[in-house]
Write an enzyme that holds these catalytic residues in place. Structure first.
Site, PDB file in Angstrom:
ATOM      1  CE  LYS A  96     -12.419 -15.700  24.161  1.00 21.91           C
ATOM      2  NZ  LYS A  96     -13.457 -15.461  23.131  1.00 21.91           N
TER       3      LYS A  96
HETATM    4  P1  NAD Z   1     -18.526  -6.951  28.051  1.00 23.55           P
HETATM    5  O1  NAD Z   1     -17.484  -6.901  29.074  1.00 23.55           O
HETATM    6  O2  NAD Z   1     -18.623  -5.818  27.075  1.00 23.55           O
HETATM    7  O3  NAD Z   1     -19.972  -7.099  28.741  1.00 23.55           O
HETATM    8  C1  NAD Z   1     -20.296  -8.084  29.682  1.00 23.55           C
HETATM    9  C2  NAD Z   1     -21.607  -7.686  30.343  1.00 23.55           C
HETATM   10  O4  NAD Z   1     -22.075  -8.754  31.141  1.00 23.55           O
HETATM   11  C3  NAD Z   1     -21.507  -6.467  31.271  1.00 23.55           C
HETATM   12  O5  NAD Z   1     -22.622  -5.631  31.035  1.00 23.55           O
HETATM   13  C4  NAD Z   1     -21.620  -7.070  32.676  1.00 23.55           C
HETATM   14  O6  NAD Z   1     -22.217  -6.185  33.598  1.00 23.55           O
HETATM   15  C5  NAD Z   1     -22.533  -8.234  32.367  1.00 23.55           C
HETATM   16  N1  NAD Z   1     -22.504  -9.302  33.386  1.00 23.55           N
HETATM   17  C6  NAD Z   1     -21.445  -9.975  33.882  1.00 23.55           C
HETATM   18  N2  NAD Z   1     -21.875 -10.880  34.810  1.00 23.55           N
HETATM   19  C7  NAD Z   1     -23.219 -10.765  34.862  1.00 23.55           C
HETATM   20  C8  NAD Z   1     -24.242 -11.405  35.612  1.00 23.55           C
HETATM   21  N3  NAD Z   1     -23.942 -12.364  36.475  1.00 23.55           N
HETATM   22  N4  NAD Z   1     -25.525 -11.032  35.410  1.00 23.55           N
HETATM   23  C9  NAD Z   1     -25.843 -10.061  34.518  1.00 23.55           C
HETATM   24  N5  NAD Z   1     -24.923  -9.419  33.785  1.00 23.55           N
HETATM   25  C10 NAD Z   1     -23.633  -9.762  33.954  1.00 23.55           C
HETATM   26  O7  NAD Z   1     -18.342  -8.343  27.270  1.00 23.55           O
HETATM   27  P2  NAD Z   1     -18.862  -8.709  25.810  1.00 23.55           P
HETATM   28  O8  NAD Z   1     -17.780  -8.427  24.839  1.00 23.55           O
HETATM   29  O9  NAD Z   1     -20.218  -8.135  25.605  1.00 23.55           O
HETATM   30  O10 NAD Z   1     -18.954 -10.305  25.916  1.00 23.55           O
HETATM   31  C11 NAD Z   1     -20.076 -10.972  26.476  1.00 23.55           C
HETATM   32  C12 NAD Z   1     -20.073 -12.429  26.060  1.00 23.55           C
HETATM   33  O11 NAD Z   1     -20.078 -12.524  24.631  1.00 23.55           O
HETATM   34  C13 NAD Z   1     -18.856 -13.248  26.515  1.00 23.55           C
HETATM   35  O12 NAD Z   1     -19.251 -14.578  26.711  1.00 23.55           O
HETATM   36  C14 NAD Z   1     -17.931 -13.160  25.298  1.00 23.55           C
HETATM   37  O13 NAD Z   1     -16.990 -14.221  25.280  1.00 23.55           O
HETATM   38  C15 NAD Z   1     -18.961 -13.286  24.193  1.00 23.55           C
HETATM   39  N6  NAD Z   1     -18.553 -12.799  22.885  1.00 23.55           N
HETATM   40  C16 NAD Z   1     -18.084 -11.531  22.711  1.00 23.55           C
HETATM   41  C17 NAD Z   1     -17.768 -11.096  21.432  1.00 23.55           C
HETATM   42  C18 NAD Z   1     -17.339  -9.682  21.163  1.00 23.55           C
HETATM   43  O14 NAD Z   1     -17.199  -9.336  19.964  1.00 23.55           O
HETATM   44  N7  NAD Z   1     -17.142  -8.835  22.156  1.00 23.55           N
HETATM   45  C19 NAD Z   1     -17.892 -11.961  20.330  1.00 23.55           C
HETATM   46  C20 NAD Z   1     -18.378 -13.249  20.535  1.00 23.55           C
HETATM   47  C21 NAD Z   1     -18.715 -13.654  21.813  1.00 23.55           C
END
Ligand code: NAD
Length: 423
Positions: A115
């Protein structure tokens, strides 16, 4: 300090590495894993810390701190996303890297775990500043990444653009290499089906769990915390499967509609205004009210530690579907399980992203493109197979789904590490 320790003796907050290690130890105890092997598997293989000088648009020089942690590569090259966030820390990146090792093992992908992260606030930076930062970060880690070494991907606040810049910068240094990162735009060697892969996978797992639990998707309800890549596509695919999305939150607010939200209209509203707050198709509530929703599935899709010592008692959902990484503080878990709340763990639920990243990597290495239909079909096969293994293991060993997932994953990583040997 005393307060910190007291917190940790109670219910968090834990950083991602502490969180990951709590579950690791629980699973390792069940497996009766040798003490020395535990230490070997827990500690990351390599930790890189870099300082990145970037000229900002106003001419000032700012130094950003970045990390890349390569946790384990016994089963294949390191693999894992890159996060841009003001609160990212080395301990969080360590934990997130180890979750990738367990995830790729659970899904039977020939990859390890890694990561990366950079401390920055992308919301306060221009596209040009983000590009300069990304290129500096890539230069700084270029000798430690590569198609057979370590393959970054998108995570929080990084997406196709960041991956395109990374690929371009790396290719300038070490010749044209699309397979160095995944999650690229399709025209630059990305794969169809990557952008929504994580959310699509979340919806598959919910569908499988619903079928096993006798819940009809057309009668099911869900609340989704976070409305970025994972939250939006999870809500979108669940809604397409018939599930009613009653609540969605982001950092601005929680939007609630007992009749179900129009997820695509909500996305348009978020794109126009920057937040879900004020969406006319629902009632605007405080963002944390999403956790107390009476629904079948609570789907945390934002950041780690969303469910912690101060809010876990408010949860009324039948199941927590962990679309984010590490959203449930493991210290709250025994209480939640005792109340009959099922927790389907992150390393299974959100694995759709890395599965399709793996397909992208394979296509890049073979210089051969797949159609979206093939990507979707293969994703479904992989996720169903892993889901069945986890459910079977949990029943057979009378363990939670998280512990069952870790037991399966640790066995594979330990087996590979020991077979390859230490010399
Ligand atoms: P992103 O940046 O696209 O979205 C994150 C979202 O979370 C945003 O809408 C933000 O406003 C919201 N957020 C942040 N803090 C918050 C809070 N306290 N309350 C409510 N909403 C809140 O990120 P993402 O890519 O969607 O990733 C989200 C999670 O999924 C992370 O844990 C990431 O590690 C995990 N993840 C992502 C992927 C991927 O393919 N992008 C794959 C596996 C896991």
């Amino acid at each position: 300090m005393a307060e910190n320790n007291e917190n940790k003796a109670g219910f968090g907050p834990l950083n991602c590495f502490e969180s990951s290690n709590v579950t690791f130890e629980r699973a390792a105890n069940r497996l009766k894993l040798d003490h020395q092997v535990r230490e070997w598997l827990k500690i990351p293989f390599r930790e890189i810390k870099v300082h990145l000088p970037v000229v900002m648009d106003d001419g000032r020089l700012r130094i950003f701190e970045g990390y890349r942690v390569q946790h384990n590569n016994a089963r294949g090259p390191h693999k894992g996303g890159i996060r841009y966030h003001p609160e990212v820390s080395m301990d969080d990146v360590r934990g997130l890297a180890s979750w990738m090792s367990w995830k790729t093992a659970l899904l039977n992908l020939p990859l390890g775990g890694a990561k990366g992260g950079v401390i920055c606030d992308p919301k306060k930076m221009s596209a040009a500043e983000l590009e300069r930062l990304t290129r500096k970060y890539t230069q700084a880690i270029a000798m430690d990444i590569g198609p057979y070494q370590d393959i970054p991907a998108p995570d929080v606040n990084t997406g196709e653009n960041v991956m395109a810049w990374m690929m371009d910068e790396y290719s300038k240094i070490r010749s044209y290499t699309p397979a160095v990162v995944t999650g690229k735009p399709v025209d630059l060697g990305g794969t169809p089906g990557r952008k929504d892969a994580t959310g699509r996978g979340v919806a598959y797992i919910v569908g499988l769990w619903a079928a096993d639990s006798g819940i009809k998707m057309e009668e099911a309800t869900a609340a989704v915390q976070g409305f970025g890549n994972v939250g939006y596509y999870s809500a979108y695919h669940l809604a397409r499967a018939g599930c009613r999305i009653n609540a969605v939150s982001d950092t601005g607010a929680c939007i609630y509609n007992s009749e179900g939200l129009d997820v695509e209209a909500l996305l348009r509203h978020k794109r126009e205004t920057g937040t879900v707050s004020g969406f006319e198709g629902g009632q605007t509530l405080d963002k944390d009210e999403v956790f107390g929703m009476d629904c079948d599935f609570l789907i945390p899709s934002a950041l780690e530690n969303a469910i912690h010592g101060d809010n876990y008692r408010s949860i009324k959902a039948g199941a927590i579907i962990e679309a984010a990484n590490g959203p449930t503080c493991p210290l709250t878990e025994p209480w939640l399980l005792e109340r009959g709340i099922t927790i389907l763990p992150d390393i299974l639920v959100n694995s759709g992203g890395v599965v399709v990243s793996y397909f992208e990597w394979v296509q890049n290495l073979q210089q051969f493109r797949w159609a979206e239909k093939q990507v979707v079909r293969e994703l479904k096969k992989k996720m169903e197979a892993s889901y069945k293994c986890v459910v079977y293991k949990a029943k057979e060993d009378n363990q939670s789904h998280r512990i069952a997932s870790y037991m399966l994953a640790l066995n594979k990583v330990a087996g590979a590490a020991l077979t390859r040997g230490v010399h």
